[in-house]
Structures are given as structure tokens and as C-alpha cells.
Scaffold this motif. Structure first.
Motif, PDB file in Angstrom:
ATOM      1  N   PRO A   1       0.804  -1.235   0.000  1.00 41.98           N
ATOM      2  CA  PRO A   1       0.000   0.000   0.000  1.00 41.98           C
ATOM      3  C   PRO A   1       0.832   1.279   0.000  1.00 41.98           C
ATOM      4  O   PRO A   1       0.387   2.302  -0.524  1.00 41.98           O
ATOM      5  N   ALA A   2       2.052   1.232   0.549  1.00 43.94           N
ATOM      6  CA  ALA A   2       2.895   2.439   0.574  1.00 43.94           C
ATOM      7  C   ALA A   2       3.371   2.816  -0.834  1.00 43.94           C
ATOM      8  O   ALA A   2       3.957   3.881  -1.027  1.00 43.94           O
ATOM      9  N   ARG A   3       3.133   1.893  -1.816  1.00 44.58           N
ATOM     10  CA  ARG A   3       3.497   2.245  -3.192  1.00 44.58           C
ATOM     11  C   ARG A   3       2.282   2.644  -4.017  1.00 44.58           C
ATOM     12  O   ARG A   3       2.343   2.736  -5.242  1.00 44.58           O
ATOM     13  N   SER A   4       1.183   2.863  -3.322  1.00 45.55           N
ATOM     14  CA  SER A   4      -0.044   3.268  -4.007  1.00 45.55           C
ATOM     15  C   SER A   4      -0.237   4.778  -3.812  1.00 45.55           C
ATOM     16  O   SER A   4      -0.478   5.246  -2.703  1.00 45.55           O
ATOM     17  N   PHE A   5      -0.069   5.517  -4.895  1.00 47.14           N
ATOM     18  CA  PHE A   5      -0.129   6.984  -4.812  1.00 47.14           C
ATOM     19  C   PHE A   5      -1.376   7.512  -5.511  1.00 47.14           C
ATOM     20  O   PHE A   5      -1.733   7.052  -6.580  1.00 47.14           O
ATOM     21  N   GLU A   6      -2.035   8.460  -4.865  1.00 47.02           N
ATOM     22  CA  GLU A   6      -3.188   9.121  -5.481  1.00 47.02           C
ATOM     23  C   GLU A   6      -2.940  10.621  -5.430  1.00 47.02           C
ATOM     24  O   GLU A   6      -2.301  11.129  -4.510  1.00 47.02           O
ATOM     25  N   ARG A   7      -3.536  11.314  -6.373  1.00 43.56           N
ATOM     26  CA  ARG A   7      -3.306  12.747  -6.468  1.00 43.56           C
ATOM     27  C   ARG A   7      -4.256  13.508  -5.535  1.00 43.56           C
ATOM     28  O   ARG A   7      -5.451  13.290  -5.545  1.00 43.56           O
ATOM     29  N   ARG A   8      -3.687  14.361  -4.703  1.00 41.11           N
ATOM     30  CA  ARG A   8      -4.525  15.204  -3.833  1.00 41.11           C
ATOM     31  C   ARG A   8      -4.529  16.634  -4.353  1.00 41.11           C
ATOM     32  O   ARG A   8      -3.469  17.163  -4.697  1.00 41.11           O
ATOM     33  N   SER A   9      -5.693  17.233  -4.423  1.00 41.00           N
ATOM     34  CA  SER A   9      -5.733  18.683  -4.631  1.00 41.00           C
ATOM     35  C   SER A   9      -6.679  19.223  -3.572  1.00 41.00           C
ATOM     36  O   SER A   9      -7.883  18.949  -3.573  1.00 41.00           O
ATOM     37  N   SER A  10      -6.116  19.932  -2.616  1.00 41.82           N
ATOM     38  CA  SER A  10      -6.914  20.546  -1.549  1.00 41.82           C
ATOM     39  C   SER A  10      -6.015  21.519  -0.801  1.00 41.82           C
ATOM     40  O   SER A  10      -4.805  21.555  -1.036  1.00 41.82           O
ATOM     41  N   GLY A  11      -6.599  22.287   0.078  1.00 39.08           N
ATOM     42  CA  GLY A  11      -5.802  23.287   0.786  1.00 39.08           C
ATOM     43  C   GLY A  11      -6.049  23.265   2.286  1.00 39.08           C
ATOM     44  O   GLY A  11      -7.022  22.667   2.756  1.00 39.08           O
ATOM     45  N   PHE A  12      -5.149  23.893   3.013  1.00 38.25           N
ATOM     46  CA  PHE A  12      -5.320  24.053   4.463  1.00 38.25           C
ATOM     47  C   PHE A  12      -5.084  25.506   4.861  1.00 38.25           C
ATOM     48  O   PHE A  12      -4.138  26.134   4.382  1.00 38.25           O
ATOM     49  N   VAL A  13      -5.937  26.004   5.752  1.00 34.84           N
ATOM     50  CA  VAL A  13      -5.574  27.188   6.527  1.00 34.84           C
ATOM     51  C   VAL A  13      -4.857  26.598   7.733  1.00 34.84           C
ATOM     52  O   VAL A  13      -5.490  26.006   8.617  1.00 34.84           O
ATOM     53  N   ASN A  14      -3.548  26.665   7.737  1.00 34.16           N
ATOM     54  CA  ASN A  14      -2.773  26.004   8.789  1.00 34.16           C
ATOM     55  C   ASN A  14      -3.054  26.621  10.159  1.00 34.16           C
ATOM     56  O   ASN A  14      -3.403  27.803  10.279  1.00 34.16           O
TER      57      ASN A  14
ATOM     58  N   PHE B   1      -9.422  14.525  -1.790  1.00 32.32           N
ATOM     59  CA  PHE B   1      -8.465  14.241  -0.706  1.00 32.32           C
ATOM     60  C   PHE B   1      -8.370  12.724  -0.556  1.00 32.32           C
ATOM     61  O   PHE B   1      -9.283  12.090  -0.040  1.00 32.32           O
ATOM     62  N   PRO B   2      -7.277  12.111  -1.053  1.00 26.16           N
ATOM     63  CA  PRO B   2      -7.195  10.647  -1.150  1.00 26.16           C
ATOM     64  C   PRO B   2      -7.092   9.914   0.196  1.00 26.16           C
ATOM     65  O   PRO B   2      -6.874  10.536   1.243  1.00 26.16           O
ATOM     66  N   TRP B   3      -7.192   8.599   0.118  1.00 23.55           N
ATOM     67  CA  TRP B   3      -7.081   7.718   1.284  1.00 23.55           C
ATOM     68  C   TRP B   3      -5.789   7.976   2.044  1.00 23.55           C
ATOM     69  O   TRP B   3      -4.709   8.051   1.438  1.00 23.55           O
ATOM     70  N   HIS B   4      -5.899   8.066   3.363  1.00 23.06           N
ATOM     71  CA  HIS B   4      -4.699   8.247   4.184  1.00 23.06           C
ATOM     72  C   HIS B   4      -5.014   7.966   5.653  1.00 23.06           C
ATOM     73  O   HIS B   4      -6.182   7.920   6.055  1.00 23.06           O
TER      74      HIS B   4
END
Ligand SMILES: O=C(O)CCC(=O)C(=O)O
Ligand SMILES: [Fe+2]
Length: 309
Positions: free
Chosen positions: A116-129, A182-185
Motif C-alpha cells: 500500500p505504501a506504493r499506491s499513490f493518489e493525487r490530492r488537490s486541496s488546501g489548508f488554513v494552517n 483528498f485521497p485515502w490516508h
């Protein structure tokens, strides 16, 4: 800094938020009743039967499905103040368009291709830190309030718990515009409270696989199944603005489906830990919140468990 005062006779907790030099001109800080509907949810009153019933119900839901849902607990005026804070902070949002695996680690080609650590998905999202929340932010006040920490701890049946030491990830807003995903994590922190601030027209659904791993067991086989599209053990939670959920993000893999339509999804995310010191790994901080700070490197060896991350 905050202080909770427990009145032993009444079983009440008063929430007093004290910040900075008290000799400075006072800033109007929201009080507990300004953001929580205390009539319906008297979370401040330890002697209240209503509170006990709520805690029992939350505990039952957390045990059964790894998540509990409290509708309309945050007052509409407070939700509107948080929505406006996110809008004011728009230009300071850290946007990510990276690919990441469920553990937020770098690609390791020594692992088997189906790991699973070699399974990459694209995230596009933002944070107000968390480090740029405004001084009078309702989210900051909610997080600073010891009543809330006690309530979350009672619902989880885990105590003591602490506010997360991570300066960026401890209580951010997550922001998703149209088309964002926001992908699986798994999270770097153990427990998260989510308060939906603005709902999208469609999509932006929170999905999670309850207790998929434990501090002792990664359960890679089941993780791989979910990543491959097996949703048979996956739950979806439909949140409305003002609702609150508590979930175990370090152990329940989760994602947010693509946001559709031209209304952004805003969610406030106060986070908690069983230990008061650990923070995200530098790579995790960089991928989620845009940068790693000295504290992330200094405490890298100090982990809450032996999980991949
Ligand atoms: O937006 C959400 O509901 C969850 C976001 C999330 O999983 C995270 O920030 O780690
Ligand atoms: Fe998460």
C-alpha cells in the motif's frame, strides 16, 4: 493558554480562555456558549444526565463504527464566523497538488509493487494552517477550551488526551474547491474532531474504514483491498454545517470524495493525542501543510507508535 475550573460541588467545568498579556487591551474572545448549543448539549455540566446520555451514545457509536456524529452542536453564528475567517484567509491557504500514499511517505522502490505504501493518489486541496488562525478565531477558542478536551476524552473513553503539539496540523481548516479530492490516508495524530463549516453542492463526502489498523498491526492486506476499490467495509458520513464528528484518524483510513459544484467545502479539524509531545514526521508536515519546521525534525525520532506513519 486555557484553564478549566472544575467546581466539585456542582460538577461544572467553567471554561476560561486566557491569552497573552492580560494588561493589554482586552480582545472579545468567544465564550463556550457562543459556539456550543449548551441547551441541547450541556457538555460543560459534568453532573447532567443529558451529558451522560450523549457521552454513552457517542461511545457506543465510536465502538461500533469508529466514529460518532453530533448534529447541530455548534451554533450557526459561530459557523458563520468560521466561514468568514476562512474567506479572509483565502490568500494564505497552502494548496497541494501532490500525489501521496496513505502514510505520507516517500516512494520506496525496495517494497513490493503491491505494498500500500506504493499506491499513490493525487490530492488537490488546501489548508488554513493552525499557525495562522486569527486571535479571536472561534476555531481557536473551541480548541483552547478544556471543556471540549474533557468531552472528547469522555466520548472516546480514552484519557488523558492532549491537544496535538504539531504547530501546523493541530487545528486547521481543510479547504476543498470544485474538483478537489483528498485521497485515502491515515493521520499523524490519533483523534480528530471535525466541524463542517460550509458544505459543497455535491460530493466532498467523508468516507472511512473503521479501525483498519491498530498501533501494533498495519493490516496491509485490508488496506490494499480498500485502495483497490473494495468499499464493502467503508462507511460514509454526511455532515451538515454545525455538526461535529469524532473519529480515530490514525487507525481508520479515510478520504474525502471529489467536490462537485461551485461551492467550496470548509471543515474545521481540531486534533488530539494521547501524548503531549509528538508531532508529524517532516515529510508528512511538508506534504499536508506545505513545510516542515525545526520542531518536526527535532522530534522525528519521537513517535506515538511504530506505525509506518
Ligand atoms: O476534510 C475532512 O473531512 C478530513 C480531512 C483530513 O482527513 C485531514 O485533514 O487529515
Ligand atoms: Fe485525515
Amino acid at each position: 493558554m486555557s484553564e478549566a475550573v472544575i467546581d466539585k460541588e456542582q460538577g461544572m467545568i467553567e471554561c476560561e480562555v486566557v491569552r497573552g498579556d492580560v494588561s493589554l487591551a482586552p480582545v472579545a474572545m468567544p465564550k463556550l456558549e457562543d459556539f456550543v448549543d449548551l441547551i441541547q448539549y450541556p457538555i460543560h455540566d459534568l453532573s447532567s444526565a443529558k451529558r451522560q446520555t450523549l457521552v454513552d451514545q457517542c461511545r457506543k457509536e465510536l465502538d461500533a463504527v469508529g466514529c460518532c456524529h453530533i448534529p447541530d452542536i455548534i451554533r450557526p453564528e459561530s459557523i458563520e464566523r468560521m466561514r468568514q475567517e476562512v474567506e479572509r484567509q483565502r490568500e494564505n491557504i497552502y494548496w497541494s497538488e501532490n500525489s501521496h500514499n496513505p502514510y505520507m511517505t516517500k516512494e520506496d522502490t525496495s517494497l513490493a509493487e503491491n505494498h500500500p505504501a506504493r499506491s499513490f493518489e493525487r490530492r488537490s486541496s488546501g489548508f488554513v494552517n493552525s499557525d495562522i488562525l486569527e486571535e479571536t478565531s472561534d476555531l481557536r477558542a473551541i480548541y483552547d477550551c478544556d471543556v471540549m478536551v474533557q468531552f472528547v476524552s469522555d466520548c472516546l473513553g480514552v484519557g488523558p488526551i492532549f491537544r496535538w503539539a504539531d504547530p501546523l496540523g493541530r487545528n486547521p481548516y481543510s479547504v476543498m474547491d470544485e474538483g478537489d479530492y483528498f485521497p485515502w490516508h491515515f493521520d499523524g495524530n490519533e483523534f480528530t474532531v471535525s466541524v463542517l463549516v460550509q458544505e459543497p453542492i455535491k460530493g466532498g463526502e467523508f468516507q472511512y474504514s473503521p479501525d483498519l489498523r491498530t498501533p501494533e498491526e498495519e493490516n496491509l492486506e485490508e488496506v490494499a483491498k480498500v485502495l483497490a476499490g473494495d468499499l464493502s467495509k467503508v462507511h460514509s458520513l454526511i455532515l451538515k454545517p454545525g455538526d461535529m464528528q469524532i473519529f480515530k484518524g490514525r487507525f481508520s483510513m479515510h478520504r474525502v470524495t471529489r467536490v462537485e459544484g461551485n461551492q467550496s467545502r470548509y471543515i474545521a479539524l481540531p486534533t488530539y493525542m494521547r501524548d503531549p509531545d509528538t508531532v508529524n514526521r517532516p515529510e508528512h508536515a511538508r506534504q499536508f501543510y506545505g513545510r516542515a519546521l525545526p520542531i518536526h525534525f527535532e522530534r522525528e525520532a519521537n513517535r506515538p507508535d511504530d506505525l509506518l506513519d
